[in-house]
Design an enzyme around this catalytic site. Structure first.
Site, mmCIF file in Angstrom:
data_model
loop_
_atom_site.group_PDB
_atom_site.id
_atom_site.type_symbol
_atom_site.label_atom_id
_atom_site.label_comp_id
_atom_site.label_asym_id
_atom_site.label_seq_id
_atom_site.Cartn_x
_atom_site.Cartn_y
_atom_site.Cartn_z
ATOM 1 N N THR A 1 84.631 68.576 13.367
ATOM 2 C CA THR A 1 85.216 67.280 13.017
ATOM 3 C C THR A 1 86.592 67.164 13.671
ATOM 4 O O THR A 1 87.086 68.097 14.317
ATOM 5 C CB THR A 1 85.383 67.114 11.496
ATOM 6 O OG1 THR A 1 86.434 67.982 11.043
ATOM 7 C CG2 THR A 1 84.089 67.430 10.767
ATOM 8 N N ASP B 1 89.731 55.229 1.672
ATOM 9 C CA ASP B 1 90.529 55.940 2.666
ATOM 10 C C ASP B 1 91.862 55.228 2.825
ATOM 11 O O ASP B 1 91.967 54.029 2.556
ATOM 12 C CB ASP B 1 89.813 55.986 4.012
ATOM 13 C CG ASP B 1 90.218 57.180 4.867
ATOM 14 O OD1 ASP B 1 91.432 57.352 5.110
ATOM 15 O OD2 ASP B 1 89.335 57.942 5.298
ATOM 16 N N VAL C 1 83.737 73.467 11.038
ATOM 17 C CA VAL C 1 82.842 72.318 11.177
ATOM 18 C C VAL C 1 83.393 71.418 12.276
ATOM 19 O O VAL C 1 84.618 71.202 12.347
ATOM 20 C CB VAL C 1 82.719 71.519 9.863
ATOM 21 C CG1 VAL C 1 81.727 70.377 10.025
ATOM 22 C CG2 VAL C 1 82.282 72.434 8.730
ATOM 23 N N ASP D 1 95.474 55.788 -0.886
ATOM 24 C CA ASP D 1 96.303 56.942 -0.571
ATOM 25 C C ASP D 1 96.154 57.883 -1.758
ATOM 26 O O ASP D 1 96.635 57.597 -2.858
ATOM 27 C CB ASP D 1 97.753 56.497 -0.400
ATOM 28 C CG ASP D 1 98.713 57.664 -0.175
ATOM 29 O OD1 ASP D 1 98.296 58.831 -0.331
ATOM 30 O OD2 ASP D 1 99.891 57.412 0.126
ATOM 31 N N VAL D 2 95.478 59.008 -1.551
ATOM 32 C CA VAL D 2 95.121 59.872 -2.672
ATOM 33 C C VAL D 2 96.330 60.508 -3.341
ATOM 34 O O VAL D 2 96.219 61.050 -4.449
ATOM 35 C CB VAL D 2 94.120 60.982 -2.260
ATOM 36 C CG1 VAL D 2 92.818 60.374 -1.775
ATOM 37 C CG2 VAL D 2 94.722 61.919 -1.211
ATOM 38 N N ASN E 1 87.142 64.313 -0.907
ATOM 39 C CA ASN E 1 86.982 64.824 0.443
ATOM 40 C C ASN E 1 88.258 64.713 1.276
ATOM 41 O O ASN E 1 88.443 65.468 2.227
ATOM 42 C CB ASN E 1 85.851 64.053 1.139
ATOM 43 C CG ASN E 1 85.766 64.351 2.616
ATOM 44 O OD1 ASN E 1 85.161 65.333 3.029
ATOM 45 N ND2 ASN E 1 86.380 63.498 3.430
ATOM 46 N N TYR F 1 97.953 75.139 3.779
ATOM 47 C CA TYR F 1 96.527 74.812 3.678
ATOM 48 C C TYR F 1 95.814 75.802 2.769
ATOM 49 O O TYR F 1 95.014 75.419 1.908
ATOM 50 C CB TYR F 1 95.895 74.814 5.070
ATOM 51 C CG TYR F 1 94.516 74.208 5.121
ATOM 52 C CD1 TYR F 1 94.325 72.838 5.001
ATOM 53 C CD2 TYR F 1 93.389 75.018 5.303
ATOM 54 C CE1 TYR F 1 93.062 72.283 5.054
ATOM 55 C CE2 TYR F 1 92.117 74.468 5.355
ATOM 56 C CZ TYR F 1 91.964 73.101 5.234
ATOM 57 O OH TYR F 1 90.703 72.548 5.279
ATOM 58 N N LYS G 1 93.997 74.875 -0.825
ATOM 59 C CA LYS G 1 92.558 75.059 -1.022
ATOM 60 C C LYS G 1 92.257 76.113 -2.089
ATOM 61 O O LYS G 1 91.290 75.971 -2.845
ATOM 62 C CB LYS G 1 91.888 75.403 0.306
ATOM 63 C CG LYS G 1 91.915 74.262 1.322
ATOM 64 C CD LYS G 1 91.266 72.997 0.794
ATOM 65 C CE LYS G 1 91.139 71.929 1.860
ATOM 66 N NZ LYS G 1 90.474 70.699 1.355
#
Length: 258
Positions: free
Chosen positions: A186, A36, A184, A60-61, A87, A151, A155
């Site tokens: 979160t 992460d 969800v 850092d992706v 994820n 977004y 996706k």
């Protein structure tokens, strides 16, 4: 043969869905590489305290160099890699004309370019480890016309990217599938109470999903119970995509369908 890979890398695993995936894998005896941009030490500590095995990695992706460094750390420390869960993600609930160029670039960089760079970095080690499973966390926003263009585009792109990677990596014994959660509970939904209340009205199951329900789908795709699945989309949304429209129409009509 173990039901699960010996070593799995989970991104965005310091909290939210990623932490749920990581803890569940640790409880199953998998060595979890908890990655992460935030400090992953709390999740690592909980896995180890529960008798599991885990290592923390700063990632850092969006940074290809950091991906290469993390894969090198895993190879040096564990010698192999059997699974990758892409994820990490961010959400910006902005309509089209409210989406700035900076927001567009940031959301695409994390949610789409990140998984591309991750799969590209991890695939050689997965191949050399005898194959494995990649699970990309997409969204129902990658299946429908979601109002937030950044977004939704990210996706939808991740859905296509997963299918492309599935075809490319099949020869190496690497499977690639995408999971598409609906609502969800979160931190991604923090501060969106009105949005959530309205959205739940369209969910036939009548509630938001729980993180562990998404995790169960991820575990299945990582396991040897799904060895003939690749390029697949697994939707976990309480029926929202398949039946949400008419569920709400029927409810709001009061049953008067004549």
């Amino acid at each position: 043969m173990s039901e699960y890979p010996d070593v799995v890398l989970v991104t965005g695993a310091a909290g939210g869905l990623g932490a749920s995936h990581a803890r569940a894998l640790g409880a199953l005896g998998v060595h979890v590489c908890v990655a992460d941009v935030a400090d992953p030490s709390d999740v690592v500590g909980k896995i180890v305290a529960g008798g599991g095995s885990a290592s923390g990695h700063h990632l850092d992706v969006t940074d290809a160099g950091q991906w290469d460094a993390v894969i090198a750390e895993i190879e040096a420390g564990q010698g192999k890699l059997g699974g990758l869960v892409n994820n990490a993600g961010i959400s910006r609930r902005l309509e089209f004309m409210d989406t700035s160029a900076d927001v567009w670039d940031q959301v695409l960089a994390v949610n789409l370019t990140g998984p591309f760079r991750g799969m590209r970095a991890a695939a050689p080690l997965l191949r050399d480890s005898g194959g494995g499973s990649i699970v990309n966390i997409s969204s129902i926003s990658g299946q429908i016309g979601y109002f937030s263009p950044a977004y939704s585009a990210a996706k939808w792109g991740l859905t296509g990217l997963s299918k492309s990677a599935a075809g490319n990596f099949a020869k190496w014994g690497i499977r690639v599938n995408s999971v598409h959660p609906g609502l969800v509970g979160t931190a991604l939904l923090a501060g969106a109470d009105a949005f959530v209340r309205s959205a739940v009205d369209s969910v036939p199951a009548g509630r938001m999903g729980r993180p562990e329900e998404i995790t169960d789908a991820v575990l299945f795709l990582l396991s040897n119970r799904s060895t003939y699945m690749t390029g697949s989309e697994v939707t976990v949304d309480g029926g929202l995509v398949s039946n949400g429209l008419y569920h709400r129409i029927v409810a709001e009509s009061g049953g008067d369908l004549g």
